[in-house]
Design an enzyme around this catalytic site. Structure first.
Site, PDB file in Angstrom:
ATOM      1  N   ASP A   1      44.645  44.231  38.160  1.00 63.86           N
ATOM      2  CA  ASP A   1      44.476  43.984  39.595  1.00 63.86           C
ATOM      3  C   ASP A   1      44.328  45.337  40.282  1.00 63.86           C
ATOM      4  O   ASP A   1      43.811  46.267  39.688  1.00 63.86           O
ATOM      5  CB  ASP A   1      45.658  43.175  40.146  1.00 63.86           C
TER       6      ASP A   1
ATOM      7  N   HIS B   1      41.079  46.515  39.863  1.00 60.28           N
ATOM      8  CA  HIS B   1      40.308  46.103  41.037  1.00 60.28           C
ATOM      9  C   HIS B   1      40.136  47.236  42.030  1.00 60.28           C
ATOM     10  O   HIS B   1      39.775  47.006  43.175  1.00 60.28           O
ATOM     11  CB  HIS B   1      40.989  44.911  41.716  1.00 60.28           C
TER      12      HIS B   1
END
Length: 504
Positions: A315, A338
């Protein structure tokens, strides 16, 4: 009368006999009194002679109180304040092995860690040692103040692993290892915190001991487990609430240095309601497809410095949430993951405030986004005074993004309220992308203002643009030519900008 001549040899023999008789007599006395002459009286004698250094240390070593073994099998010293060295009368180092930790990777060492912390907590500037060469299995634990003395060092040189038994987690917990309400707390060393998160990511069955026997079908499906383990095991899924590996809450002057945090069930390192935080020389690692495994999560924290750190996760490498200000991040390697994100902010119509954030001299590789601001519709508050500078991206889907329509659910309703975004600066962002170089999607009712772009050079990996730069309700200035050309940015300020915003 003539005296007999004395032979010196005879005198020597008589003297030796007298010394032997006297020594035997003294030894008998001490023996009858039940005293350990070698460990007590001998040490006092040496200290009385003025000997220092090795003799004094040797005496103190032998005068340590014997540990007491409790009924639960953990060894706890009778007096944790017994002097080990120095003239202060208090030890400053507390090794978990001295408190009964096994360090074999199987035994439950939680109580030993708790006992060592309780002792270290009473001494300012003490050090709790997790030694190298051992693996410690520790269940969910909280190292808490506020009554602890300041300046404690958690010296992590060994490895701490999380239990993979669903039984150890109950119905689910928000964190595994927590440090709360402390002042001048430091975690440092070359050791590792391993959350063993694969049993959570896969949402698969986990074996844990039970009093009931397995069913025939269960044991058949787990043929790799030894026959001994099969006799008393049961299959159960891990709870839906996944814990953060390492969390700091309500603490000031916090430092995390040198350690590795890997395979967390969820976020790896979180700071909540903390001030004056430093993270440097840290390695965070989990697979790129591990769900919601943010690297570093900041919330309601101020004066944060993160640098010289490598983050690979599933993430956001760094997630900056509401209540954060004066955050400075530099020389960070991010990827997979991310990217580095501010938000999502304003979920469920909440107020969110983030200000004065600088992210620079950073390499982002193979991530979903590069540098991103994301907010939910319906929120309030503001994001302002943000600088992204000297960012090198490589094969990033979308290197530059502002998304005021963020939604991680199947469906989100449209709302007019929004978190105000202003004073966002992008300078010297270079590298390659795979989908779109720039994506600015701002609110219709509260557009983004003060967005500046300088020295933007982004090239498609495929050699041709899949998607051109996109701007919606985004106002600012393109200060230099860019690659590709970014012509969608609007100049000045919108005419419909509200005169009053929700203050932060």
């Amino acid at each position: 009368m003539r005296m007999a001549k004395i032979n010196p040899k005879d005198d020597t023999i008589l003297l030796l006999i007298a010394i032997f008789i006297l020594s035997a007599s003294l030894g008998t006395c001490y023996g009858r009194e039940g005293k350990h002459w070698r460990h007590s009286e001998a040490c006092q004698f040496k200290k009385g002679q003025g000997h220092r250094g090795g003799h004094r240390h040797h005496c103190q070593h032998h005068n340590r109180l014997s540990p007491k073994v409790n009924g639960d099998g953990y060894t706890v010293p009778q007096d944790t304040m017994t002097s080990l060295a120095g003239s202060s009368g208090r030890t400053t180092t507390f090794n978990v092995l001295d408190y009964g930790a096994k360090g074999d990777g199987h035994a439950d060492d939680t109580k030993a860690f708790e006992a060592a912390w309780a002792a270290a907590c009473q001494v300012a500037a003490s050090t709790l040692v997790v030694p190298s060469g051992s693996v410690f299995m520790v269940k969910p634990i909280s190292f808490s103040g506020p009554n602890c003395k300041p300046g404690i060092v958690f010296q992590l040189d060994g490895k701490i692993i999380a239990p993979t038994s669903s039984q150890a987690w109950g119905s689910g917990l928000l964190q595994w290892i927590e440090f709360t309400k402390l002042t001048k707390i430091k975690i440092k060393g070359k050791g590792t915190i391993d959350g063993q998160g694969s049993v959570w990511w896969n949402d698969s069955a986990t074996v844990y001991p039970t009093d009931e026997l397995d069913s025939v079908s269960s044991t058949a499906q787990n043929s790799t487990i030894s026959s001994t383990d099969m006799i008393s095991t049961n299959l159960s899924k891990m709870p839906s609430t996944k814990p953060t590996a390492l969390r700091f809450y309500g603490s000031s002057d916090v430092a995390v240095n040198g350690i590795t945090i890997q395979n967390s069930p969820q976020t790896h390192l979180k700071f909540d309601s903390c001030t004056d935080v430093q993270v440097f020389g840290v390695t965070i690692s989990s697979p790129g497809d591990s769900p919601n495994t943010d690297g570093i999560h900041l919330q309601n924290s101020q004066n944060v410095l993160i640098y010289s750190t490598d983050i690979a996760c599933g993430d956001d490498c760094v997630s900056i949430q509401t209540g954060c200000s004066n955050v400075y991040i530099h020389n960070v390697n991010c990827g997979p993951g991310h990217g580095i994100s501010i938000g999502g902010l304003g979920k469920d119509n909440t107020k969110a405030c983030v200000s004065n954030v600088t992210i620079r001299d950073t390499i982002i590789t193979g991530t979903l986004t590069g540098v991103r601001i994301k907010t939910w519709q319906g929120g309030s508050g503001s994001v302002q005074d943000i600088m992204f500078s000297n960012i090198q991206v490589s094969e990033v889907h979308t290197p530059i993004m502002i998304d005021q329509f963020y939604c991680d659910q199947e469906k989100c309703k449209n709302e007019t309220a929004a978190v105000a975004i202003s004073g966002i600066n992008y300078m010297n962002i270079k590298g390659t992308y795979t989908v779109q170089p720039v994506h600015f999607a701002c609110s219709d009712s509260l557009p983004c203002i003060g967005v500046s772009l300088t020295s933007i050079e982004l090239k498609s990996v495929q050699g041709s643009h899949l998607y051109d730069p996109f701007c919606w309700e985004t106002y600012g200035e393109l200060k230099t030519t860019s690659e590709p050309p970014i012509s969608c940015l609007q100049k000045g300020k919108p005419s419909n900008l509200p005169s009053q915003l929700v203050p932060c």
